[in-house]
Design an enzyme around this catalytic site. Structure first.
Site, PDB file in Angstrom:
ATOM      1  N   ARG A   1       0.788  -1.279   0.092  1.00 58.45           N
ATOM      2  CA  ARG A   1      -0.136  -0.055  -0.023  1.00 58.45           C
ATOM      3  C   ARG A   1       0.903   1.336   0.110  1.00 58.45           C
ATOM      4  O   ARG A   1       0.473   2.345  -0.383  1.00 58.45           O
ATOM      5  CB  ARG A   1      -0.891   0.049   1.243  1.00 58.45           C
ATOM      6  CG  ARG A   1      -1.908  -1.061   1.091  1.00 58.45           C
ATOM      7  CD  ARG A   1      -3.061  -0.847   2.449  1.00 58.45           C
ATOM      8  NE  ARG A   1      -3.844  -1.790   2.538  1.00 58.45           N
ATOM      9  CZ  ARG A   1      -4.012  -3.019   3.071  1.00 58.45           C
ATOM     10  NH1 ARG A   1      -2.693  -3.179   3.896  1.00 58.45           N
ATOM     11  NH2 ARG A   1      -4.718  -3.875   2.959  1.00 58.45           N
TER      12      ARG A   1
ATOM     13  N   GLU B   1      13.623 -16.881  23.656  1.00 58.19           N
ATOM     14  CA  GLU B   1      13.979 -15.719  23.174  1.00 58.19           C
ATOM     15  C   GLU B   1      14.420 -14.700  24.424  1.00 58.19           C
ATOM     16  O   GLU B   1      13.856 -14.774  25.217  1.00 58.19           O
ATOM     17  CB  GLU B   1      13.281 -15.028  22.127  1.00 58.19           C
ATOM     18  CG  GLU B   1      13.151 -15.554  20.873  1.00 58.19           C
ATOM     19  CD  GLU B   1      12.113 -14.745  20.080  1.00 58.19           C
ATOM     20  OE1 GLU B   1      12.642 -14.712  18.744  1.00 58.19           O
ATOM     21  OE2 GLU B   1      11.071 -14.424  20.375  1.00 58.19           O
TER      22      GLU B   1
ATOM     23  N   ASP C   1       1.721 -18.463  18.050  1.00 58.09           N
ATOM     24  CA  ASP C   1       3.023 -18.196  17.203  1.00 58.09           C
ATOM     25  C   ASP C   1       4.417 -19.057  17.226  1.00 58.09           C
ATOM     26  O   ASP C   1       5.110 -19.036  16.149  1.00 58.09           O
ATOM     27  CB  ASP C   1       3.748 -16.929  18.274  1.00 58.09           C
ATOM     28  CG  ASP C   1       4.788 -16.265  17.484  1.00 58.09           C
ATOM     29  OD1 ASP C   1       4.649 -15.737  16.373  1.00 58.09           O
ATOM     30  OD2 ASP C   1       5.777 -16.021  18.173  1.00 58.09           O
TER      31      ASP C   1
ATOM     32  N   HIS D   1       6.382 -24.445  14.921  1.00 59.67           N
ATOM     33  CA  HIS D   1       7.896 -24.580  15.138  1.00 59.67           C
ATOM     34  C   HIS D   1       8.113 -25.786  16.007  1.00 59.67           C
ATOM     35  O   HIS D   1       8.796 -26.670  15.507  1.00 59.67           O
ATOM     36  CB  HIS D   1       8.601 -23.336  15.590  1.00 59.67           C
ATOM     37  CG  HIS D   1       8.358 -22.041  14.841  1.00 59.67           C
ATOM     38  ND1 HIS D   1       8.477 -22.229  13.284  1.00 59.67           N
ATOM     39  CD2 HIS D   1       8.619 -20.976  14.886  1.00 59.67           C
ATOM     40  CE1 HIS D   1       8.563 -21.102  12.928  1.00 59.67           C
ATOM     41  NE2 HIS D   1       8.467 -20.084  13.890  1.00 59.67           N
TER      42      HIS D   1
END
Length: 504
Positions: free
Chosen positions: A50, A221, A240, A245
């Site tokens: 956009r 993390e 997530d 994963h």
């Protein structure tokens, strides 16, 4: 190396070309493939977004970003200038059907074809567009048999939405044209799990309930959600990280040997693992799942203080789960998986705990009693393999202690690992979907996790434990493992580039 030969140029069309994923991962990966001469056909890249850019403006913007996200030693002015000449941009709204006529016309200009066909679409967009873009492409016949489409995670928000998405994609493309990407499978160290298991005759005979006590899979993390508060609060750690994963890594560890490493046999075994996951009953949902949310520490703010996060948010930033696999190989062996934000370090690894020797005849060395053998497969960082075994301490007497037999990838002479996105995009160009997730695997995964999400949604009193930033998560996650007389293997807080693991 890609070998997809065609008389038509390959058009790589990136939806979301002005976004973070494109500049950080996709463009560096494509530049790497180009500079490495691993794209063996004429091609162009058309970025779509956009944001208002001309071709020239977009090239200038992307060249500046690549200077940050491409390794300095890989930056070459001639190669970079040549790569930029392949780059084009089209400002349009991917959610508006009529804008796709403009896309069609631009592709006609770039390909010289009345009906462009050799196209690779990459959806680096918000998930809300995953079900919209394919239908608009179909409207303008931009879904020919030569086209392929890469879709980022999460593929669906729950089971119902995943089923609907699969219906959309099967109405527009054949399954072999759809590439649901999980970049973990593009990592050399993840693929090396398969080589480690199936290329070495000494491990596979031990890879079962007779010799393995339990397995840990950790992907954590040492950062918060950064600027992704709006997205993350509607997703959470389970959507997530866990549903894609971590469950992929679980499948690599637990799968049966495929007949051959190809798109059919390999992915069939993945689906079998997902279908073998032991369903969680009401008691399991409370006792075998620990979810947490990071709180403020002395130096870091809490999750609810992050930008675009509601002050009363109950979104989890940490998940620990005990999984069972109901089949002959793994019956009775728990798989403990966990992921979290604001942990003491960033690490992805698998720890296999073997059963102890049936009789211990040796003395402890300095109070360090021999333990059962453990095998550590480090995915990132300091990629490598470590086997902990008991050895005799030199000198008089007969005392033993644990010692490490380790291998790190830097001992291969500095061979490059390669970029996960580059590997997977190259596979897609070559038409090889082996390391991409098949539609039935997505559905099987969501069937297992969907009851968990519904339970949390419908039970406001479902536990959500706080944990201070820079710690290893809620204490309840340790208690979950106590029933197996186990505890989490926590890596060093400050991992160095040369050390695979902490000293014992």
């Amino acid at each position: 190396m890609a070998n997809n030969k065609t008389k038509h140029p390959l058009g790589i069309v990136i939806f979301g070309a002005s976004g973070d994923l494109t500049k950080r991962k996709l463009m560096p990966a494509l530049y790497s493939l180009y500079k490495g001469k691993r794209i063996t056909q004429s091609f162009f890249i058309l970025g779509i977004g956009r944001t208002q850019y001309t071709d020239s403006n977009y090239r200038s913007y992307m060249q500046k970003e690549l200077a940050e996200f491409v390794a300095k030693e890989d930056q070459d002015k001639d190669w970079m200038d040549s790569f930029m000449s392949q780059l084009h941009y089209l400002s349009m709204d991917p959610s508006v059907e009529s804008d796709y006529e403009t896309l069609l016309n631009r592709l006609k200009e770039l390909t010289g074809e009345e009906q462009p066909s050799n196209l690779l679409y990459y959806l680096a967009t918000p998930p809300s567009l995953y079900g919209v873009v394919p239908l608009h492409l179909k409207k303008y016949n931009l879904n020919g048999k030569e086209t392929r489409i890469i879709v980022e995670k999460p593929f669906g928000y729950d089971l119902e939405s995943a089923l609907k998405l699969n219906e959309v994609y099967t109405s527009v493309f054949d399954e072999n044209q759809v590439y649901r990407i999980d970049h973990f499978l593009g990592k050399e160290t993840a693929q090396n799990i398969l080589a480690f298991r199936f290329a070495n005759g000494i491990f596979e005979p031990l890879w079962n309930r007779n010799y393995i006590d339990y397995v840990e899979i950790t992907a954590v993390e040492n950062l918060g959600i950064e600027q992704r508060g709006g997205y993350y609060d509607t997703s959470g750690a389970l959507r997530d990280m866990v549903q894609n994963h971590l469950i992929q890594l679980t499948a690599l560890m637990a799968m049966e040997p495929p007949l051959a490493f190809n798109e059919t046999d390999f992915r069939n075994e993945i689906v079998k693992v997902y279908n073998s996951l032991s369903p969680l009953n009401q008691t399991d949902l409370d006792e075998h799942i620990v979810r947490g949310q990071y709180m403020a520490s002395e130096t870091k703010k809490g999750y609810r203080e992050e930008k675009n996060v509601p002050a009363d948010s109950r979104t989890e930033t940490y998940i620990a789960m005990k999984l069972g696999i109901s089949n002959w190989r793994w019956s009775g062996v728990p798989f403990y998986i966990r992921t979290g934000k604001q942990m003491p370090t960033k690490v992805t690894e698998i720890v296999v705990h073997f059963k102890a020797a049936p009789h211990q005849m040796f003395h402890c060395a300095q109070g360090n009693c021999p333990h059962a053998n453990t095998l550590i497969l480090r995915i990132q960082p300091n990629e490598g393999v470590l086997l902990r075994v008991s050895m005799k301490v030199p000198g008089s007497g007969f005392e033993v202690k644990l010692t490490d037999l380790d291998f790190s990838y830097d001992k291969l002479g500095g061979l490059p690992f390669g970029d996960a996105y580059a590997r997977l995009i190259e596979d897609c160009i070559a038409g090889d979907p082996t390391l991409f997730t098949r539609g039935d695997a997505v559905e099987a995964s969501w069937r297992f996790f969907d009851p968990i999400l519904k339970y949390w949604k419908n039970n406001a009193a479902a536990p959500l434990h706080g944990y201070p930033a820079d710690t290893w998560g809620p204490l309840e996650s340790e208690a979950m493992m106590n029933e197996h007389n186990a505890s989490w293997t926590n890596p060093c807080k400050n991992l160095t580039n040369k050390d695979l693991y902490c000293e014992l």
